[in-house]
Design an enzyme around this catalytic site. Structure first.
Site, short mmCIF file in Angstrom:
data_model
loop_
_atom_site.label_atom_id
_atom_site.label_comp_id
_atom_site.label_asym_id
_atom_site.label_seq_id
_atom_site.Cartn_x
_atom_site.Cartn_y
_atom_site.Cartn_z
N TYR A 120 4.24 1.76 8.54
CA TYR A 120 3.26 0.65 8.54
C TYR A 120 2.08 0.97 9.46
O TYR A 120 0.91 0.84 9.07
CB TYR A 120 3.97 -0.63 8.98
N SER A 165 -4.60 -4.27 10.73
CA SER A 165 -3.63 -4.92 11.60
C SER A 165 -3.92 -4.44 13.02
O SER A 165 -4.52 -3.37 13.20
CB SER A 165 -2.20 -4.48 11.21
N1 LIG Z 1 1.76 -11.31 8.81
C1 LIG Z 1 1.37 -10.53 9.80
O1 LIG Z 1 1.88 -10.59 10.93
C2 LIG Z 1 0.28 -9.52 9.59
C3 LIG Z 1 -0.33 -8.97 10.72
C4 LIG Z 1 -1.34 -8.03 10.56
C5 LIG Z 1 -1.74 -7.66 9.29
N2 LIG Z 1 -1.12 -8.21 8.20
C6 LIG Z 1 -1.58 -7.78 6.88
O2 LIG Z 1 -2.07 -8.88 6.18
C7 LIG Z 1 -1.90 -8.68 4.79
C8 LIG Z 1 -1.19 -9.88 4.18
O3 LIG Z 1 0.08 -10.00 4.78
P1 LIG Z 1 0.93 -11.36 4.76
O4 LIG Z 1 1.55 -11.46 6.08
O5 LIG Z 1 0.13 -12.47 4.23
O6 LIG Z 1 2.09 -10.92 3.74
P2 LIG Z 1 2.71 -11.64 2.45
O7 LIG Z 1 3.94 -10.86 2.13
O8 LIG Z 1 2.80 -13.10 2.66
O9 LIG Z 1 1.59 -11.36 1.36
C9 LIG Z 1 1.33 -10.07 0.87
C10 LIG Z 1 0.72 -10.18 -0.51
O10 LIG Z 1 0.46 -8.86 -1.03
C11 LIG Z 1 0.95 -8.82 -2.35
N3 LIG Z 1 1.38 -7.48 -2.72
C12 LIG Z 1 2.42 -6.78 -2.18
N4 LIG Z 1 2.60 -5.63 -2.84
C13 LIG Z 1 1.66 -5.59 -3.81
C14 LIG Z 1 1.36 -4.66 -4.84
N5 LIG Z 1 2.07 -3.54 -5.01
N6 LIG Z 1 0.31 -4.93 -5.66
C15 LIG Z 1 -0.40 -6.06 -5.53
N7 LIG Z 1 -0.14 -6.99 -4.59
C16 LIG Z 1 0.88 -6.77 -3.73
C17 LIG Z 1 2.16 -9.76 -2.34
O11 LIG Z 1 2.55 -10.13 -3.65
C18 LIG Z 1 1.64 -10.89 -1.49
O12 LIG Z 1 0.88 -11.80 -2.24
C19 LIG Z 1 -1.11 -7.37 4.65
O13 LIG Z 1 -2.01 -6.31 4.41
C20 LIG Z 1 -0.48 -7.22 6.01
O14 LIG Z 1 -0.18 -5.88 6.34
C21 LIG Z 1 -0.13 -9.14 8.32
#
Ligand SMILES: NC(=O)c1ccc[n+]([C@@H]2O[C@H](COP(=O)([O-])OP(=O)(O)OC[C@H]3O[C@@H](n4cnc5c(N)ncnc54)[C@H](O)[C@@H]3O)[C@@H](O)[C@H]2O)c1
Length: 260
Positions: free
Chosen positions: A165, A152
């Site tokens: 986080y 991130s």
């Molecule tokens: N959305 C944002 O603004 C953003 C920004 C930077 C980084 N990220 C990173 O991108 C990645 C995806 O985030 P997103 O926004 O798509 O979130 P999201 O909540 O839409 O998806 C997260 C996914 O991870 C899975 N997950 C969560 N806990 C789990 C576990 N214990 N075991 C297996 N799977 C698990 C969930 O079921 C889901 O499918 C994450 O690592 C997040 O930190 C997101």
């Protein structure tokens, strides 16, 4: 005049790519994008959310590639081993691992509980490490592989209510360097992608607060928050032959946030 071209391929033809957390948000978009780039895909999801993979698998198969939906419950190492064994049986190899699964439990640093801290670090850092380790051993046997960690921008800058986080994502950024160093001799590259705020179920509650959304948008020089589609190009590039000499790097997809 030679017919040889100089641009290495940005396609993933013939590869098998594992994508964790593929039932939602960024992971869902990545799973479909790697298939569009030519890879068979192993979208992974928590056991209690396996149904979320139906739509993703339909989209992967619509590209003509194979989909192998698989359960993965992080950070349970037995579950990681079962996932790797299953993929070995079904697909034979893993060429690309995208460590995408992650959670965020926003809270003021004064109020973060031990449970919240452990939950975030367990999934985002411990789960990512042991998935990399177990898949990395297979890539060592193959003497090739690409690991892409979804970190991130909050791995390199701080933001409010994100003590756990930001710590987890900062850990991912530096872990990426260590694995890149240790695994380079096995022709395994390890890189990270660092998105800014992306509109997904993870950030929905943040964006429901108009003041917070305004603050976030004001910090992004390109003037908008991201969509999952904004992240996939960086991931496919790092997985492709074109990125063969890149390792240990975190590619920020941050609309310019970290330029200030
Ligand atoms: N959305 C944002 O603004 C953003 C920004 C930077 C980084 N990220 C990173 O991108 C990645 C995806 O985030 P997103 O926004 O798509 O979130 P999201 O909540 O839409 O998806 C997260 C996914 O991870 C899975 N997950 C969560 N806990 C789990 C576990 N214990 N075991 C297996 N799977 C698990 C969930 O079921 C889901 O499918 C994450 O690592 C997040 O930190 C997101």
């Amino acid at each position: 005049m030679s017919n040889q071209t100089i641009l290495p391929s940005m396609k993933l033809d013939g590869r098998t790519a594992v994508v964790t957390g593929a039932g939602s948000g960024i992971g869902k978009a990545i799973a479909i994008a790697v298939a569009e780039a030519g890879a068979d895909c192993v979208p992974c999801e928590r056991t209690d959310r396996l149904g979320d993979l139906d739509e993703v698998c339909d989209a992967i198969r619509a590209t003509g590639r194979k989909a192998f939906p698989t359960a993965l419950d992080l950070p349970d190492v037995a579950s990681i081993d079962a996932m790797v064994d299953g993929v070995k049986r079904k697909a034979g190899r893993i060429d690309v691992l995208v460590n995408n699964a992650g959670i965020n439990l926003p809270n003021d640093a004064f109020d973060v509980t031990e449970e919240e801290w452990d939950a975030v670090l367990d999934v985002n850092l411990k789960g990512l490490f042991f998935t990399s380790q177990r898949v990395g051993r297979l890539m060592r046997d193959q003497q090739s592989g690409r690991v892409i960690n979804i970190a991130s921008q909050n791995g390199v800058v701080g933001y409010y209510k994100r003590a756990a986080y930001c710590s987890s994502k900062g850990g991912v950024v530096n872990l990426t360097r260590v694995l890149a160093l240790e695994w380079a001799s096995h022709s395994i590259t390890v890189n990270a992608v660092g998105p800014t705020f992306i509109l997904t179920p993870l950030t929905q509650s943040t964006f429901d607060d108009p003041q917070l959304r305004e603050d976030i948008e004001s910090r992004i020089p390109l003037g908008r928050v991201g969509q999952p589609e904004d992240v996939v190009g960086a991931v496919v590039f790092l997985a492709s032959p074109a990125a063969g000499m890149i390792t240990g790097h975190t590619l920020l997809v941050d609309g310019g946030w970290t330029t200030m």
